[in-house]
Write a protein that holds these residues in place. Structure first.
Motif, PDB file in Angstrom:
ATOM      1  N   VAL A  33       0.927  -0.925   0.102  1.00 34.10           N
ATOM      2  CA  VAL A  33      -0.150  -0.185   0.140  1.00 34.10           C
ATOM      3  C   VAL A  33       1.192   1.347   0.563  1.00 34.10           C
ATOM      4  O   VAL A  33       2.278   1.033   0.519  1.00 34.10           O
ATOM      5  N   GLY A  34      -0.156   2.756  -0.347  1.00 33.89           N
ATOM      6  CA  GLY A  34       0.599   3.641  -0.343  1.00 33.89           C
ATOM      7  C   GLY A  34      -0.143   4.524  -0.487  1.00 33.89           C
ATOM      8  O   GLY A  34      -1.586   4.746  -0.709  1.00 33.89           O
ATOM      9  N   GLY A  35       0.731   5.870  -0.682  1.00 34.22           N
ATOM     10  CA  GLY A  35      -0.878   7.108  -0.887  1.00 34.22           C
ATOM     11  C   GLY A  35      -0.881   7.941   0.233  1.00 34.22           C
ATOM     12  O   GLY A  35      -1.516   7.180   1.203  1.00 34.22           O
ATOM     13  N   LEU A  36      -1.884   8.987   0.388  1.00 35.53           N
ATOM     14  CA  LEU A  36      -2.604   9.809   1.197  1.00 35.53           C
ATOM     15  C   LEU A  36      -3.855   8.107   1.241  1.00 35.53           C
ATOM     16  O   LEU A  36      -3.858   8.523   3.055  1.00 35.53           O
ATOM     17  N   ARG A  63      -4.003   5.070   1.997  1.00 34.18           N
ATOM     18  CA  ARG A  63      -3.063   3.408   2.095  1.00 34.18           C
ATOM     19  C   ARG A  63      -3.674   2.890   1.130  1.00 34.18           C
ATOM     20  O   ARG A  63      -3.688   1.943   1.431  1.00 34.18           O
ATOM     21  N   ALA A  72       1.874  13.274   0.796  1.00 38.76           N
ATOM     22  CA  ALA A  72       0.678  12.504   1.193  1.00 38.76           C
ATOM     23  C   ALA A  72       1.421  11.840   2.517  1.00 38.76           C
ATOM     24  O   ALA A  72      -0.124  11.895   2.951  1.00 38.76           O
ATOM     25  N   LEU A  81       0.445  15.004   4.882  1.00 35.48           N
ATOM     26  CA  LEU A  81      -0.768  15.246   5.081  1.00 35.48           C
ATOM     27  C   LEU A  81      -1.475  14.089   5.699  1.00 35.48           C
ATOM     28  O   LEU A  81      -2.243  14.491   6.968  1.00 35.48           O
ATOM     29  N   ARG A  82      -1.192  13.077   5.953  1.00 35.99           N
ATOM     30  CA  ARG A  82      -2.178  12.023   6.292  1.00 35.99           C
ATOM     31  C   ARG A  82      -1.574  12.339   7.959  1.00 35.99           C
ATOM     32  O   ARG A  82      -3.005  12.119   9.022  1.00 35.99           O
ATOM     33  N   LYS A  95      10.436   3.260   4.979  1.00 43.26           N
ATOM     34  CA  LYS A  95       9.968   4.659   3.695  1.00 43.26           C
ATOM     35  C   LYS A  95       8.823   5.328   4.458  1.00 43.26           C
ATOM     36  O   LYS A  95       8.401   4.178   4.812  1.00 43.26           O
ATOM     37  N   ARG A 113       5.260   5.870   4.081  1.00 45.11           N
ATOM     38  CA  ARG A 113       4.484   6.287   2.721  1.00 45.11           C
ATOM     39  C   ARG A 113       3.198   5.989   3.376  1.00 45.11           C
ATOM     40  O   ARG A 113       3.228   5.168   4.678  1.00 45.11           O
TER      41      ARG A 113
END
Lengths: 589, 306
Positions: free
Chosen positions: A303-306, A308, B3, B6-7, B304, B306
């Motif tokens: 998963v990744g990004g804002l 997830r 991202a 922000l999260r 990392k 993420r």
């Protein structure tokens, strides 16, 4: 320099009566016992032996890197160019390490510092003995990486160990070791933790570097195949002492000592299957399949990004199908990351999967814990590391009894009798039941694991690299036990292994896996005598024969990384199509 | 990375919202009556009631809380009941002193704790190790007001090396910073010791020695960065401990920070200040953790975000 010129074949290193002791709670224990040997420039000396033979301790004694303060050199000398390393002070010894004598270790995954870049670790090794500007050391580092055939060496300098595979890390270790042009390179089990094809490449690399630099190599290994492949001379060790030493040919063809003969006899040999106990394959149209797997798929999301959300997917197993009949052994063979262990776990519903699996006629997809429970009586698993898979706080008796208790199959004296019977069946005595796992050797522990798996009288046992961690002589006995149990109880095995020689010895049918898919499957004879897929051939080529007269020729060294089963979401890897070659022999493409 | 940040910031906002709610409800159900405190003992029931209406304390909980949140959106933490000043102004004037004290304490606990842990690990099982671990045990178990008073007595009163209390120069900072940091120093020395012992057993340390590196290089370059990793995460959590310690330490040393402000406000049920200080503390903890998580990948390339 000594005033008399050295004879051309004068030894670079000469060890005399080396004795190393380790302090234990029970007192001093001698782990290397009056060991003497010489090694000349350009020569490869293999020190062979099983675990506990003192071979690693010998290496650490020469490097003076024995674990402190428990171990110490108690006597003898280690002569290197007129200096006795055994008597050298720590400051002088630092000049020898990495400079005159360099070492590479067994575990490439943990032998490099995880927080320092490859470049840092390489240049550091260069500059410690030859002070020079950083830029110059960088150039030498690039050269060293190129020498071990690592592609794009400039870029690798900025990478960290976790970004490289095991084989690549071991090459970095070798680059580090040779960067100081040492007279002697000590390699302690350098390929044991690596896949067979990677092992073949690393050995080839050591051999070619030795030719270029004229380094003397001391290769420490438990693997007689590696010994036969590499050694000029061999020392066989057992219990800290030298059993026998001699030229490689003599050791393999005319061993003088009983121990050496036993060691050689226990080595699984490719093409030696007639010699093993007669295992008539079960009738193909017998009782039908106990396990059928069709179109099995296992994937894990990264998963990744804002939010997830999954961005990548590990395609661990990508649409494989096979079945296993009663009394049959199916081997799943392949290298690390090919999905063979994941397949084993899916069969016991230990990982989420898609497709269809039936165990003894029962489909198991989506079964919860309670509904899976009766299935687990039919299929059991034995793992690779017998120590890690036994709870250290329970007695082995409790461990073997536990499945019977969980399934409510026996209590009281019936339970005790049943456990005692299981102990006897796997070759342990019932009075050992009160002991804890740490009191047993690796082979005995694996027997405990087998007894535990057998306790529910399963029809199928998944054996995941179950003999890989064992010494060859122990391995041979455990394999014989598995064979006996099969003949007696009609067990089916799914034998997961990376070792082609062992697979040839135990299996009826073989499925070769590569990147989550089966690339070739067929009977043992079909796969071993008539391998059709290039990957199967490569696996077979990589197997080392315990015979110095049948050394493998040149093995191609790849300079990049192995392909990965990780793909972006939505981009499934291409499925291979199987071609039927008749009589159950299928090959991809 | 963007991202991730922000999260984390959204998470932080939610945590802070939760903190305001819990604190607000707790203060609401508190039996103490702020209006009575403001009016004084001799005030009539009518006066008290007027004050209550004036402050809006007669309104139901959800109305009061809604008002508070509305103010918060405009960075308005309300007015102190007693000092008649904006809470933001009060906190802003005292925050630098507290931050300075916390910084001093962090430096102190890292310097003392990591050094002790390092030497204990190198001399494991020896006399130095045992002595250091006894010291760390004492440091961990001594209450802060006892340590503070003891330090004051010995170094300020008896030896006269440092001022007895107050704020303004470096010498004012030393004793409060040590008092606040000594507990953490005790913990860190134990963590550093076990972490270091663990790292020294690793294969890559053997590799470093096999290269012929000097022991100091092996320690500083190869062992230390690996050993410090688990401790970095702790520093973030530590800021929470500091906040509770600050109330005690600032009172003992007369340090004009938000701890003292909070202490006075609690005694007088000055709810807006209590709310404000709690919120600032929670914010500090959240930010501290975030910073720790941002620093970790700089040392360990395997991490990392993420």
């Amino acid at each position: 320099m000594p005033d008399t010129p050295a004879a051309p074949d004068a030894p670079v290193l000469s060890v005399r009566d080396l004795t190393t002791e380790v302090a234990t709670p029970e007192g001093r224990r001698v782990v290397v016992d009056r060991l003497s040997f010489d090694i000349s420039a350009g020569e490869t000396l293999c020190i062979a032996g099983e675990s506990g033979s003192g071979k690693s301790m010998t290496a650490l004694s020469i490097m003076r890197l024995l674990p402190q303060p428990m171990a110490r050199i108690a006597g003898g000398s280690i002569l290197l160019g007129g200096r006795d390393l055994a008597a050298l002070g720590e400051r002088d010894m630092r000049q020898v390490r990495g400079n005159d004598v360099a070492m590479i270790f067994q575990e490439p995954m943990t032998s490099l510092n995880p927080v320092l870049s490859i470049g840092h670790q390489l240049t550091e090794a260069i500059r410690v003995h030859r002070p020079m500007p950083a830029a110059e050391a960088r150039n030498l580092a690039v050269k060293a990486l190129a020498a071990v055939r690592i592609g794009e060496p400039e870029r690798r300098l900025h990478q960290y160990p976790h970004e490289l595979s095991g084989g690549m890390r071991q090459r970095v270790m070798i680059a580090m070791a040779i960067s100081g042009s040492p007279k002697i390179l000590i390699a302690d089990e350098p390929t044991t933790a690596l896949d067979v094809t990677v092992q073949a490449q690393i050995l080839e690399l050591i051999r070619s570097l030795q030719k270029d630099f004229g380094t003397a190599v001391i290769l420490i290994t438990h693997d007689m195949g590696v010994v036969a492949e590499m050694a000029d001379r061999v020392i066989v060790m057992n219990g800290g002492a030298m059993v026998e030493s001699g030229a490689a040919r003599q050791i393999f063809h005319a061993p003088r000592e009983e121990y050496t003969r036993m060691l050689l006899a226990a080595v699984p040999r490719l093409g030696a299957r007639e010699a093993t106990s007669g295992t008539a394959p079960p009738a193909p149209d017998g009782d039908g399949a106990v396990v059928t797997v069709s179109d099995l798929e296992v994937g894990f999301d990264i998963v990744g990004g804002l939010l997830r959300r999954p961005v990548q997917r590990v395609h661990a197993v990508e649409g494989i199908s096979f079945d296993v009949r009663r009394g049959e052994t199916l081997a799943l063979v392949g290298e690390s990351g090919c999905g063979k262990s994941t397949t084993g776990k899916a069969l016991l519903n230990l990982v989420p999967w898609n497709g269809a699996i039936t165990i003894d006629g029962m489909p198991i997809h989506g079964l919860g814990r309670t509904r899976m429970k009766p299935i687990r009586r039919t299929i059991q698993m034995i793992f690779q590391d017998p120590y890690a898979s036994l709870d250290p706080r329970m007695t082995v008796g409790e461990l073997v009894a536990e499945p019977l208790v969980i399934h409510g199959l026996a209590t009281g004296s019936e339970l005790a009798d049943r456990v005692a019977w299981l102990f006897g069946r796997v070759g342990l005595s019932a009075d050992q039941m009160q002991r804890h796992p740490h009191e047993f050797s690796g082979g005995q522990r694996q027997r405990v694991c087998i007894a535990r798996a057998l306790s529910l009288s399963p029809k199928v046992i998944v054996a995941d690299e179950s003999v890989s961690a064992l010494d060859v002589s122990v391995q041979a006995r455990v394999l014989a036990l598995l064979q006996e149990l099969q003949d007696e109880m009609g067990l089916s095995y799914i034998f997961i292994s990376h070792d082609m020689a062992v697979v040839e010895q135990v299996s009826h049918r073989v499925a070769v896996m590569y990147l989550g898919q089966i690339v070739e499957t067929g009977s043992r004879a079909q796969v071993f005598d008539d391998p059709r897929h290039p990957y199967t051939r490569r696996l077979l080529d990589a197997v080392l024969l315990p015979d110095p007269d049948r050394r493998r020729g040149h093995f191609p060294i790849a300079d990049g990384e192995v392909p990965s089963p990780i793909h972006p979401v939505g981009e499934a890897p291409k499925r291979v199509a199987m071609t039927d070659l008749g009589q159950g022999h299928f090959v991809a493409g | 990375m963007a991202a991730y940040l922000l999260r984390r910031l959204i998470q932080a906002a939610l945590i802070l919202l939760g903190v305001t709610f819990i604190t607000f409800v707790l203060l609401y159900i508190l039996p103490a009556d702020p209006a009575r405190q403001i009016a004084g003992r001799s005030a009539t029931a009518e006066t008290v009631n007027n004050i209550r209406i004036q402050l809006g304390l007669d309104q139901p909980l959800y109305v009061q809380y809604g008002r508070y949140l509305d103010g918060l959106l405009h960075l308005d933490l309300g007015r102190s009941y007693l000092q008649k000043t904006e809470v933001t102004t009060l906190i802003a004037s005292r925050l630098p002193a507290t931050l300075l004290l916390m910084l001093g304490a962090i430096v102190c606990e890292l310097a003392i704790g990591l050094t002790m842990g390092l030497f204990a690990a190198i001399r494991r099982g020896g006399r130095i190790d045992q002595t250091l671990m006894v010291i760390s045990f004492v440091a961990v178990s001594a209450p802060q007001f006892v340590v503070g008073i003891l330090l004051l007595y010995v170094f300020a009163v008896y030896l006269g090396w440092f001022p007895i209390g107050g704020y303004g120069s470096f010498s004012h900072l030393v004793l409060p910073a040590i008092t606040l940091g000594i507990l953490g120093a005790g913990w860190y020395s134990r963590m550093m010791r076990s972490s270091m012992i663990d790292v020294l057993r690793q294969d890559f340390i053997r590799t470093a020695r096999a290269k012929g590196l000097k022991p100091t290089t092996v320690m500083a370059v190869h062992a230390m960065p690996n050993a410090i990793l688990p401790i970095i995460a702790m520093i973030g959590i530590d800021i929470g401990y500091f906040m509770s310690g600050i109330v005690v330490v600032e009172s003992v040393f007369g340090w004009p920070g938000i701890g003292q402000l909070a202490w006075q406000a609690i005694q007088r049920v000055d709810i807006p200040i209590i709310m404000g200080v709690t919120l600032v503390s929670a914010f500090a903890i959240v930010i501290g953790n975030l910073l720790a998580d941002l620093i970790a990948p700089l040392i360990d390339p395997r991490i990392k975000l993420r």
